[in-house]
Write an enzyme that holds these catalytic residues in place. Sequence first.
Site, PDB file in Angstrom:
ATOM      1  N   CYS A   1      27.888 -36.997 -10.571  1.00 15.89           N
ATOM      2  CA  CYS A   1      29.264 -37.394 -10.835  1.00 15.89           C
ATOM      3  C   CYS A   1      29.727 -38.330  -9.732  1.00 15.89           C
ATOM      4  O   CYS A   1      29.320 -38.203  -8.578  1.00 15.89           O
ATOM      5  CB  CYS A   1      30.175 -36.169 -10.887  1.00 15.89           C
TER       6      CYS A   1
ATOM      7  N   CYS B   1      34.329 -28.491 -12.323  1.00 14.16           N
ATOM      8  CA  CYS B   1      35.404 -29.436 -12.075  1.00 14.16           C
ATOM      9  C   CYS B   1      35.059 -30.265 -10.838  1.00 14.16           C
ATOM     10  O   CYS B   1      34.511 -29.748  -9.864  1.00 14.16           O
ATOM     11  CB  CYS B   1      36.729 -28.708 -11.863  1.00 14.16           C
TER      12      CYS B   1
ATOM     13  N   CYS C   1      27.749 -31.789 -15.316  1.00 14.68           N
ATOM     14  CA  CYS C   1      27.577 -31.022 -14.073  1.00 14.68           C
ATOM     15  C   CYS C   1      27.983 -29.564 -14.255  1.00 14.68           C
ATOM     16  O   CYS C   1      27.570 -28.706 -13.471  1.00 14.68           O
ATOM     17  CB  CYS C   1      28.393 -31.644 -12.940  1.00 14.68           C
TER      18      CYS C   1
ATOM     19  N   CYS D   1      27.796 -40.610 -13.894  1.00 15.78           N
ATOM     20  CA  CYS D   1      26.911 -41.766 -14.001  1.00 15.78           C
ATOM     21  C   CYS D   1      25.461 -41.308 -14.126  1.00 15.78           C
ATOM     22  O   CYS D   1      24.900 -40.759 -13.174  1.00 15.78           O
ATOM     23  CB  CYS D   1      27.072 -42.668 -12.778  1.00 15.78           C
TER      24      CYS D   1
ATOM     25  N   CYS E   1      41.524 -25.210 -16.299  1.00 13.28           N
ATOM     26  CA  CYS E   1      40.171 -25.369 -16.829  1.00 13.28           C
ATOM     27  C   CYS E   1      39.690 -24.030 -17.380  1.00 13.28           C
ATOM     28  O   CYS E   1      39.520 -23.065 -16.628  1.00 13.28           O
ATOM     29  CB  CYS E   1      39.223 -25.864 -15.737  1.00 13.28           C
TER      30      CYS E   1
END
Length: 318
Positions: free
Chosen positions: A158, A144, A141, A152, A124
Amino acid sequence: MAPRVLWMCLSVLKSIPVLFITSVIVWSYYAYVFQMCLFSVNNIAEKVIYIVIYHPLLAMMMWSYWKTIFTPVMSPPKEFLLPGSVLEQLQQDVNQINRRAILMQFGKTLPTQCRTLTGEMRYCEKCKAIKPDRAHHCSVCGRCVLKMDHHCPWVNNCVGFSNYKFFVLFIGYALMYCIYVALSSLKYFIQFWSARDSISHMGNLHIVFLFFAAVMFAISLLSLFGYHCFLITRNRTTLESVQVPVFTTGPEKDGFDLGFRKNFAYLFGSDRRFWFLPTATSFGNGLTYPNRNDDESKDLLLGRHQQWSEEGEGEDFV
């Protein structure tokens, strides 16, 4: 000052879907308990039955909903973060082969079995970390998320390893709630339209809107709940249904599928008493997962050996 004000505005905007859902539930409580049960139902026994069944459903739905919202998502631990020296080396080297070698060297001690399509370590760029298996970066967010399913907006969170069970229970109980409300209010919905003097029944408009709302939400939730039940049977996330996970042996859509009973047990636990309660009973730490190619007695999820019973009977994992 400006960034703080902007952050507060974004937080308020992201909370709007949650406030909307909460408002709908509060209104449905008023419409069902007061307008229908107390003011429209004449039979005392019928009132009691409706209210007694309604409140446990509401309580389980709200409990699951708030657990989904307020359970913090889990991110990769510090062991997966690149130390300063490795990060500096990676940023200074523009050669892709060398960069791949640096990541492979750092990640060889980490418990990962998933790779990119080109066989590289899943890295990442924003978090400066090796991604654990099934983890993905959430742009909303800003980090990770372990075993990320999706972000959602309706829960402003998350959905991942730490709260996926709660999310599934929420949509399941919400579906039951909507079906129950629709069925129990159907009689009074029909009475409203068959009444000769519709003006005298204007107070029952709450029941009409309640029935329509319950049916519409039930239809939406039915497809959503059915889809996630399918994913559970395959031990697959929403993201994995779109982007096939790649193992060291190559891509495999059902690589984490261990069979229905084991898939179910990994999410809901081995103790039947807690299967349908929004409490944390999922196995593992969110970092490592067994796959269908592992030896049956080798349980990477728990970090130790655990022999599954042939019948799938759930004994406690220690």
